[in-house]
Write a protein that holds these residues in place. Structure first.
Motif, PDB file in Angstrom:
ATOM      1  N   UNK A 252       0.854  -1.321  -0.082  1.00 16.35           N
ATOM      2  CA  UNK A 252      -0.040   0.030  -0.131  1.00 16.35           C
ATOM      3  C   UNK A 252       1.116   1.131  -0.056  1.00 16.35           C
ATOM      4  N   UNK A 253       0.664   2.081  -0.919  1.00 17.56           N
ATOM      5  CA  UNK A 253       1.713   3.327  -1.029  1.00 17.56           C
ATOM      6  C   UNK A 253       1.592   4.393   0.033  1.00 17.56           C
ATOM      7  N   UNK A 254       1.815   3.837   1.429  1.00 14.23           N
ATOM      8  CA  UNK A 254       1.993   4.724   2.399  1.00 14.23           C
ATOM      9  C   UNK A 254       3.140   5.564   2.244  1.00 14.23           C
ATOM     10  N   UNK A 255       3.121   6.653   2.715  1.00 13.37           N
ATOM     11  CA  UNK A 255       4.241   7.769   2.794  1.00 13.37           C
ATOM     12  C   UNK A 255       5.267   7.364   3.920  1.00 13.37           C
ATOM     13  N   UNK A 256       5.011   6.576   5.000  1.00 10.48           N
ATOM     14  CA  UNK A 256       5.602   6.454   6.092  1.00 10.48           C
ATOM     15  C   UNK A 256       5.115   5.449   6.933  1.00 10.48           C
ATOM     16  N   UNK A 257       5.983   4.739   7.760  1.00 12.80           N
ATOM     17  CA  UNK A 257       5.166   3.791   8.927  1.00 12.80           C
ATOM     18  C   UNK A 257       5.445   4.448  10.169  1.00 12.80           C
ATOM     19  N   UNK A 258       6.116   5.503  10.268  1.00 15.12           N
ATOM     20  CA  UNK A 258       6.504   6.072  11.798  1.00 15.12           C
ATOM     21  C   UNK A 258       5.457   7.007  11.934  1.00 15.12           C
ATOM     22  N   UNK A 259       5.225   7.150  13.177  1.00 14.07           N
ATOM     23  CA  UNK A 259       4.215   8.214  13.701  1.00 14.07           C
ATOM     24  C   UNK A 259       4.689   8.884  14.893  1.00 14.07           C
ATOM     25  N   UNK A 260       4.428  10.145  14.886  1.00 10.83           N
ATOM     26  CA  UNK A 260       4.867  10.979  16.044  1.00 10.83           C
ATOM     27  C   UNK A 260       4.041  10.685  17.344  1.00 10.83           C
ATOM     28  N   UNK A 261       4.773  10.179  18.412  1.00 11.81           N
ATOM     29  CA  UNK A 261       3.791  10.020  19.757  1.00 11.81           C
ATOM     30  C   UNK A 261       3.478  11.072  20.353  1.00 11.81           C
ATOM     31  N   UNK A 262       2.215  11.622  20.445  1.00 13.36           N
ATOM     32  CA  UNK A 262       1.696  12.448  21.361  1.00 13.36           C
ATOM     33  C   UNK A 262       0.749  12.229  22.556  1.00 13.36           C
ATOM     34  N   UNK A 263       0.705  13.169  23.560  1.00 12.25           N
ATOM     35  CA  UNK A 263      -0.084  12.745  24.674  1.00 12.25           C
ATOM     36  C   UNK A 263      -1.459  13.043  24.487  1.00 12.25           C
ATOM     37  N   UNK A 264      -2.470  12.256  25.074  1.00 13.15           N
ATOM     38  CA  UNK A 264      -3.892  12.590  24.980  1.00 13.15           C
ATOM     39  C   UNK A 264      -4.415  14.092  25.342  1.00 13.15           C
ATOM     40  N   UNK A 265      -3.634  14.372  26.494  1.00  9.12           N
ATOM     41  CA  UNK A 265      -4.042  15.794  26.956  1.00  9.12           C
ATOM     42  C   UNK A 265      -3.696  16.815  25.663  1.00  9.12           C
ATOM     43  N   UNK A 266      -2.992  16.662  24.687  1.00 12.07           N
ATOM     44  CA  UNK A 266      -2.486  17.470  23.639  1.00 12.07           C
ATOM     45  C   UNK A 266      -3.709  17.542  22.528  1.00 12.07           C
ATOM     46  N   UNK A 267      -4.924  16.671  22.507  1.00  6.58           N
ATOM     47  CA  UNK A 267      -5.901  16.707  21.817  1.00  6.58           C
ATOM     48  C   UNK A 267      -6.860  17.697  22.423  1.00  6.58           C
TER      49      UNK A 267
END
Ligand SMILES: NC(=O)C1=CN([C@@H]2O[C@H](COP(=O)(O)OP(=O)(O)OC[C@H]3O[C@@H](n4cnc5c(N)ncnc54)[C@H](OP(=O)(O)O)[C@@H]3O)[C@@H](O)[C@H]2O)C=CC1
Ligand SMILES: Cc1cn([C@H]2C[C@H](O)[C@@H](COP(=O)(O)OP(=O)(O)O[C@H]3O[C@@H](C)C(=O)[C@@H](O)[C@H]3O)O2)c(=O)[nH]c1=O
Length: 294
Positions: free
Chosen positions: A235-250
């Motif tokens: 599947x042509x995804x541009x990355x498999x890395x994801x930036x971790x964030x905290x729930x509180x940031x949402x």
């Protein structure tokens, strides 16, 4: 012994669709959406149910957006507690079985790494409070009912977190996901198989039961697992890395969400016998079927 006649509520929902697809080939299945039975009209529920013959009711309907519940608590209480109670009263009167779906959000999300069915519940948002009220109302009205708590559902019938992350990764390599919120991703397909066993082999099991895959994940690790599998499936995804964030940031979220809601599935495992597979295996099977159909 004839196969039980199954009535599914929540026909247009993710789990409701999956249940219909699972049971329709072998069982007499009726599947109702809001059009046939509107939880917003509690005065119509008993009469609508009385006009239909069934042996097992699977209630996969409800107001399931925590944010929507937070801003419309009355509607949430109606859909998640009042109507489930009426459904249970009807099933109890007729001596038919009710299986009612609930959530890991009945737990506070603090103080424990693993939650058992017998653990104290302390929901922290309107969604969790109304779902817990529904559990209690159902079991009061129909002590023989089964309350099946599930968490972090995924499957082909409705996009969920892994699907939305893959869709985003087709457009951008700049992705983030919450890394401090932990639960158990659970496949619609596996729930359907467990529910069939509970109907056919354990027709008298009642009370609360956790139905979830094995293993744990955060929204972040669930996302990275989905992207890694997708990349392997070309599947042509541009990355498999994801930036971790905290729930509180949402900060856009209206409802507070519990952080640690990993439910133990040991009671289900002991009941059914045999290993309950890891969520990663279920996710891989789902994505292979989606992106590399035979
Ligand atoms: N998704 C998840 O990750 C989790 C789900 N659960 C629980 O599992 C069950 C199924 O969830 P899921 O399939 O994801 O839910 P969905 O939101 O996908 O589907 C909910 C269903 O309920 C119906 N519904 C909502 N309001 C009403 C109403 N007023 N009258 C009649 N029907 C209504 C919806 O109809 P319409 O399409 O018309 O709105 C839809 O068919 C629920 O009990 C949920 O609380 C628990 C934990 C996690
Ligand atoms: C997963 C995730 C969501 N979000 C956003 C998207 C959305 O606006 C909001 C909530 O996302 P979700 O809907 O996946 O999460 P949430 O609404 O908490 O999902 C809940 O659904 C109900 C039915 C349940 O019972 C719970 O078990 C849980 O699965 O958070 C992020 O920004 N980052 C993330 O990593």
């Amino acid at each position: 012994m004839p196969s039980p006649r199954i009535l599914i509520l929540g026909a247009t929902g993710g789990l409701g669709c999956a249940l219909r697809r699972h049971f329709a080939p072998e069982y007499e299945v009726t599947s109702w959406s809001r059009a046939e039975l509107d939880f917003g009209r509690p005065d119509t529920v008993a009469a609508t149910l009385a006009a239909h013959d069934f042996d097992v009711l699977l209630n996969a309907a409800g107001m399931t957006s925590p944010d929507a519940c937070e801003v419309q608590p009355e509607l949430a209480f109606l859909a998640n507690a009042v109507v489930p109670q009426i459904l249970a009263e009807c099933c109890h009167e007729r001596g038919v079985r009710m299986i009612h779906f609930s959530t890991d959000y009945v737990f506070s999300g603090t103080g424990r790494d693993l939650w058992f069915e017998s653990d104290e519940t302390a929901p922290i948002n309107v969604y969790g409070r109304t779902k817990l009220a529904g559990e209690q109302a159902v079991l009061r009205a129909a002590p023989g009912a089964l309350v099946a708590r599930v968490s972090w559902l995924f499957g082909p019938d409705k996009p969920s977190h892994p699907d939305s992350m893959i869709q985003k990764a087709l457009q951008t390599g700049d992705l983030s996901a919450v890394a401090d919120k932990i639960s158990v991703p659970t496949s619609h397909a596996d729930i359907c198989g467990w529910i069939e066993q509970l109907i056919v082999r354990h027709p008298t099991i009642s009370g609360v039961l956790h139905l979830c895959n094995s293993g744990v994940a955060s929204w972040h690790s669930w996302a990275e697992a989905a992207l890694t599998i997708a990349a392997r499936l070309e599947v042509p995804v541009k990355t498999s890395r994801v930036q971790p964030v905290e729930l509180a940031s949402l900060t856009q979220l209206r409802a507070p969400r519990p952080l640690l809601t990993v439910m133990s599935n040991s009671k289900l495992q002991n009941l059914l016998g045999g290993e309950i597979r890891h969520w990663h295996d279920a996710l891989e099977e789902y994505l292979v079927q989606k992106y590399q159909p035979q």
